[in-house]
Design an enzyme around this catalytic site. Sequence first.
Site, PDB file in Angstrom:
ATOM      1  N   GLY A  21       9.405  65.802  47.309  1.00 26.93           N
ATOM      2  CA  GLY A  21      10.752  66.056  47.795  1.00 26.93           C
ATOM      3  C   GLY A  21      11.804  65.556  46.827  1.00 26.93           C
ATOM      4  N   GLN A  22      13.074  65.711  47.189  1.00 32.22           N
ATOM      5  CA  GLN A  22      14.170  65.357  46.288  1.00 32.22           C
ATOM      6  C   GLN A  22      14.133  63.888  45.889  1.00 32.22           C
ATOM      7  OE1 GLN A  22      18.151  67.484  46.657  1.00 32.22           O
ATOM      8  NE2 GLN A  22      17.517  67.434  48.790  1.00 32.22           N
ATOM      9  N   ALA A  70      10.362  63.736  55.388  1.00 27.25           N
ATOM     10  CA  ALA A  70      11.187  63.976  56.575  1.00 27.25           C
ATOM     11  C   ALA A  70      11.320  65.468  56.828  1.00 27.25           C
ATOM     12  CB  ALA A  70      12.570  63.361  56.395  1.00 27.25           C
ATOM     13  N   TYR A  71      11.756  65.798  58.025  1.00 25.87           N
ATOM     14  CA  TYR A  71      12.145  67.168  58.369  1.00 25.87           C
ATOM     15  C   TYR A  71      13.647  67.241  58.120  1.00 25.87           C
ATOM     16  CZ  TYR A  71      12.259  71.564  61.045  1.00 25.87           C
ATOM     17  OH  TYR A  71      12.390  72.880  61.427  1.00 25.87           O
ATOM     18  N   THR A  72      14.085  67.966  57.088  1.00 28.54           N
ATOM     19  CA  THR A  72      15.480  67.901  56.654  1.00 28.54           C
ATOM     20  C   THR A  72      16.267  69.199  56.829  1.00 28.54           C
ATOM     21  OG1 THR A  72      14.816  68.454  54.389  1.00 28.54           O
ATOM     22  CG2 THR A  72      14.963  66.107  54.954  1.00 28.54           C
ATOM     23  N   ASP A 112      23.790  60.336  57.110  1.00 23.73           N
ATOM     24  CA  ASP A 112      25.131  60.253  57.705  1.00 23.73           C
ATOM     25  C   ASP A 112      25.218  61.052  58.999  1.00 23.73           C
ATOM     26  OD1 ASP A 112      26.686  63.112  56.862  1.00 23.73           O
ATOM     27  OD2 ASP A 112      24.982  62.575  55.644  1.00 23.73           O
ATOM     28  N   TYR A 135      19.235  67.542  64.322  1.00 21.82           N
ATOM     29  CA  TYR A 135      18.733  66.839  63.140  1.00 21.82           C
ATOM     30  C   TYR A 135      19.180  65.384  63.181  1.00 21.82           C
ATOM     31  CZ  TYR A 135      18.524  65.192  58.325  1.00 21.82           C
ATOM     32  OH  TYR A 135      18.302  64.438  57.203  1.00 21.82           O
ATOM     33  N   TRP A 160      24.652  63.993  51.535  1.00 30.67           N
ATOM     34  CA  TRP A 160      24.983  65.025  50.554  1.00 30.67           C
ATOM     35  C   TRP A 160      24.106  64.900  49.307  1.00 30.67           C
ATOM     36  CZ3 TRP A 160      30.818  66.657  50.160  1.00 30.67           C
ATOM     37  CH2 TRP A 160      31.308  66.936  51.442  1.00 30.67           C
TER      38      TRP A 160
END
Length: 314
Positions: A21-22, A70-72, A112, A135, A160
Site C-alpha cells: 500500500g501507499q 486498511a480498507y480505504t 482525519d 469509512y 490527504w
Amino acid sequence: MIVGKQKQHDRSAILVTGAMGQIGFELVRTMQNIGKVIALDRAAFDLCQPDQICAVIRTIKPVIIINAAAYTDVNAAENNPDLAMQINAQALSVLVDEAKRVRASIIHYSTDYVFNGKKDLPYTEEDKADPINFYGVSKLAGEQVISSAGGHHIILRTSWVYGMRGKNFLLKILRLGKEQDTIKVVSDQIGSPTWSNTVATMTTHIVVQALHARDIRQWWQENSGIYHLTAAGSTSWYGFAKAIFDMIAIGSVPTIIPTLTSEFPAQVERPTNSCLSNDKLERVFCLRPPRWDQALKVFLRFCRKYKISYYNNP
C-alpha cells in the site's frame, strides 16, 4: 511478501502489514537500515483471515507491529459497511490479542475522517470524534478497539495521503490532466496533502526512539496514545491541484477551475476541514513534518530524477 534480513524468531523483528500500500511500501524503504523488518502484503497477511493473523504473529513474534493495512475506499465503504468494519475494526481485535500474547507493541494508522470537519481550526487529539461517513465510522471503531485493549500502542492519524501507488488525488488529477483541457476541482474543502514517505519517515523515527530507549516498555507506557501526523500547512483540493501542475511545468497543462462542493453530486459526505494539528507529535517525539508544498516539490523531483512515471503507477 517482502522480507528483510532477520531470524524468524528474533525478538527485535518488526512486522509491517499492508506492504504494497501507499504507506506500507514507503515503510519498507525508510526502515531498511533498521534491518530486522518483515513486511507482508495482503496475500501473506490478510485482515479478513483471523487464523492467518494469529499464525503469522505467533511465528514471527515481533517486538513491534506496524499496521499499514486498511480498507480505504471511502465510497465503497458506504456500500460495503460489513467488509469495511471487518477490516478496519473487527480484525484489530485479533491483532491486539495476538500482540499481547507475544508482548508486541502496535503502531496503527487512522484518519482525519474520524472528525466531522466543521471546526474552524486544525483538529487536536483531544477534539471529540464525530465521523460523517461509514469509512470514518469504521476507522474510529478501529481506534477504539486498540485504545480500549490497554496494550502498548501508537495511533497515527493522517490525511490527504498521496504517493506513487494506489488510488489517490495526485494520481487521479494527473490522469485527468492528460485527458482534459479543463478540470473543475473543489475549493472549499481544506487539508494538508501528505506524501506517504513523510508518514513513513516520521514513523521510522518513532520506532528508532522506541528501540533505543533505556527501558522500551516504560517508553511505550509513557508514550502510548493517539497522535496526528500530516504535512505542515494547508490548502484546498484546488490549491493542491494547481500546485501539482505548476511544479511539473512541462508540456501543456490543463486549466484548473475552483468549484464548490455543492456543485459536485457526491455519494459520500466528506469533512470540509481535514486539518490536523501536529503539536503533540512535535512535543512528545520532537518531530516536525515538512510543509505540504515542500514535500510535494521533493516528491515530483524524485520522480523526475529516477524517471518514475506517476501516470502509470503500480
